[in-house]
Design an enzyme around this catalytic site. Structure first.
Site, short mmCIF file in Angstrom:
data_model
loop_
_atom_site.label_atom_id
_atom_site.label_comp_id
_atom_site.label_asym_id
_atom_site.label_seq_id
_atom_site.Cartn_x
_atom_site.Cartn_y
_atom_site.Cartn_z
N GLU A 117 0.81 -1.22 0.00
CA GLU A 117 0.00 0.00 0.00
C GLU A 117 0.84 1.27 0.00
OE1 GLU A 117 -3.02 -0.09 3.02
OE2 GLU A 117 -4.07 -1.74 2.05
N GLU B 281 -5.29 -8.59 0.67
CA GLU B 281 -6.03 -8.26 1.89
C GLU B 281 -7.50 -8.03 1.56
OE1 GLU B 281 -4.63 -4.96 4.32
OE2 GLU B 281 -2.55 -5.56 3.99
C1 BGP Z 1 -4.49 -1.94 5.32
C2 BGP Z 1 -3.13 -2.31 5.86
C3 BGP Z 1 -3.18 -3.32 6.96
C4 BGP Z 1 -4.37 -3.22 7.87
C5 BGP Z 1 -5.67 -2.97 7.13
C6 BGP Z 1 -6.84 -2.64 8.02
O1 BGP Z 1 -4.45 -0.62 4.89
O2 BGP Z 1 -2.30 -2.80 4.85
O3 BGP Z 1 -1.94 -3.28 7.61
O4 BGP Z 1 -4.15 -2.49 8.99
O5 BGP Z 1 -5.54 -1.94 6.20
O6 BGP Z 1 -6.84 -1.30 8.35
P1 BGP Z 1 -7.14 -0.78 9.79
O7 BGP Z 1 -6.21 -1.48 10.69
O8 BGP Z 1 -6.89 0.70 9.73
O9 BGP Z 1 -8.56 -1.08 10.05
#
Ligand code: BGP
Length: 473
Positions: A166, A374
């Site tokens: 990301e 993800e």
């Molecule tokens: C993405 C990241 C992850 C994770 C996920 C969920 O942007 O790559 O590392 O954290 O989002 O986001 P959050 O933890 O802000 O809910």
């Protein structure tokens, strides 16, 4: 109609070093920008940090045993750069490297395909101090050297490599919204840092191919496909601009080696376009990924935003539904609520079909295989007295998205696999430990107190069945 997913489809799940490992000062590990950032008061929810996280560093065998029990085919994790090079470069810290060799060996011994992310945001603080990290061209060589160290150490064992996780998020949050380290708010600096990140990404991919590494490599992009709120032509154009500025601005560089013309023109007019030196475009063109990793959570519905309209608003990092502020780019677009979808307690829109839309757009534009790196639902979960977690909302969410992937495959999209976010519960960067994503519950409260014992949620057993049947019903 496709009844089943392709054989060898990678049914996986994901995590990142800072969010699970803990052991932040063990075995010679150096300090990362996140280790420092969380110590600044007010930066994270209730000051939560990853010092201990869910102690995966010490409990990785227990976690892999759970993966094995579930039947997981792939596990995506990231390497903490500061375990390998405590100061970003120089002497290899063998103990740190050994942790990842052991983890990879453990996964392979349990028939789980390792998917290794080289960079999931935890930059060595030493490089930040020395030359401002991503804001210097020097990062390209240091990142490449770090990556090559891992290529050499894990050659033949790890077949799927993710270069940058990301980039669009760590750059925009780090240099515009100031909500991630180094907490800068300056669009010019942002676009320049982003350019160096592009070069670093391309350099590592080029190296991977030059070394004839067995396997595949690609970046993971946070793609939130943009919709126009309605058919008002100015909103339709706003959605096109949003797609260029927020999506093509990264994906075109990865796949075409070039920034989208309209976006670059917009930046030049505002005097914030990156300085592109001789040789940069050649490097970008030489670092083409083998697959595109996609992190998908939600879509963005937009309308035109006048010049005196809203700028960047705050995200909901408390879990108090409806607390997200309006957000947009003046003169271009702003985000509005999509009236047709539900929202989570963190105001994330739940739109499984958006994943199908996004996968189709990517395939039409880039003709590249996609690995979903993800996708998942962050929610409050409750541990019952019987130590059970009834997360039917998560099952619904994942089930819907798996269906959307299946439809996308029938549309002609090549999907290599699906990694849910996340495997165990873990630290949510800004939202602490109360926003949970895992199949495996980790016992600790929002103040980071608890046994860190693991409990299988209902979704654990549900995904176990999905995997065994090679697809959801
Ligand atoms: C993405 C990241 C992850 C994770 C996920 C969920 O942007 O790559 O590392 O954290 O989002 O986001 P959050 O933890 O802000 O809910």
């Amino acid at each position: 109609q496709l009844d089943q997913f392709p054989t060898n489809f990678l049914w996986g799940s994901a995590s990142a070093a800072y969010q699970v490992e803990g052991a932040w000062q063990e075995d010679g590990k150096g300090v990362s920008v996140w280790d420092e950032f969380v110590r600044i008061p007010g930066k994270t929810f209730k000051g939560t940090n990853g010092d201990v996280a869910v102690d995966h560093y010490h409990r990785y065998k227990e976690d892999v045993a759970l993966m094995k029990e579930q039947g997981l085919k792939a596990y995506r994790f990231s390497v903490a750069w500061t375990r390998i090079f405590p100061n970003g470069r120089g002497e290899i810290n063998q103990k740190g490297l050994q942790f990842y060799i052991d983890l990879v060996d453990e996964l392979i011994a349990n028939q789980i395909e390792p998917v290794l992310t080289l960079y999931h945001w935890d930059l060595p603080q030493a490089l930040q101090d020395e030359y401002k990290g991503w804001e210097s061209r020097k990062i390209v060589d240091d990142f490449t050297n770090y990556a090559v160290t891992l290529f050499e150490a894990l050659r033949g064992k790890v077949k799927y490599w993710v270069s940058l996780n990301e980039q669009n998020i760590f750059i925009s949050h780090g240099y515009l919204m100031a909500s991630h380290p180094p907490a800068v708010s300056d669009p010019k600096r942002m676009y320049q840092a982003n350019h160096y990140a592009n070069l670093a990404n391309a350099s590592v991919i080029k190296k991977f191919h030059e070394m004839e590494m067995p396997g595949q490599i690609g970046p993971s992009f946070a793609y939130g496909p943009n919709y126009s709120f309605n058919s008002d032509p100015k909103n339709v154009l706003a959605a096109e601009d949003a797609e260029d500025l927020n999506a093509h601005f990264w994906m075109d560089v990865y796949l075409f080696g070039k920034y989208p013309i309209s976006a670059l023109k917009m930046l030049k007019e505002q005097g914030i376009a990156p300085v592109i030196e001789a040789g940069d475009e050649e490097l970008l063109a030489a670092g083409k990924p083998d697959f595109l990793g996609i992190n998908y959570y939600q879509t963005n519905t937009v309308v035109f935003n006048p010049l005196d309209g809203v700028g960047m608003g705050k995200m909901n990092t408390t879990g108090e539904k409806g607390s997200t502020e309006e957000s947009g780019v003046p003169g271009v677009f702003k985000r509005v609520e999509n009236p047709f979808v539900e929202r989570t307690n963190w105001d994330w829109e739940i739109d499984p079909q958006g994943l199908r839309v996004g996968l189709r757009r990517i395939t039409s534009r880039y003709r590249i295989p996609v690995l979903i790196t993800e996708n998942g639902l962050g929610e409050y979960d409750k541990l019952t007295e019987d130590k059970e977690i009834h997360d039917d909302y998560r099952i619904d969410y994942l089930n819907g998205h798996i269906h959307a992937i299946k439809e996308a495959i029938t549309d002609g999209v090549e999907v290599l696999g699906y990694c849910t976010w996340s495997y165990t519960d873990l630290l949510s960067w800004l939202n602490g430990y109360q926003k949970r994503y895992g199949f495996v519950y980790v016992e600790q409260d929002e103040n980071q107190d608890g046994t860190l014992n693991r409990y299988k949620k209902d979704s654990f057993y549900w995904y176990q069945k999905v995997i065994s049947e090679n697809g959801a019903n």
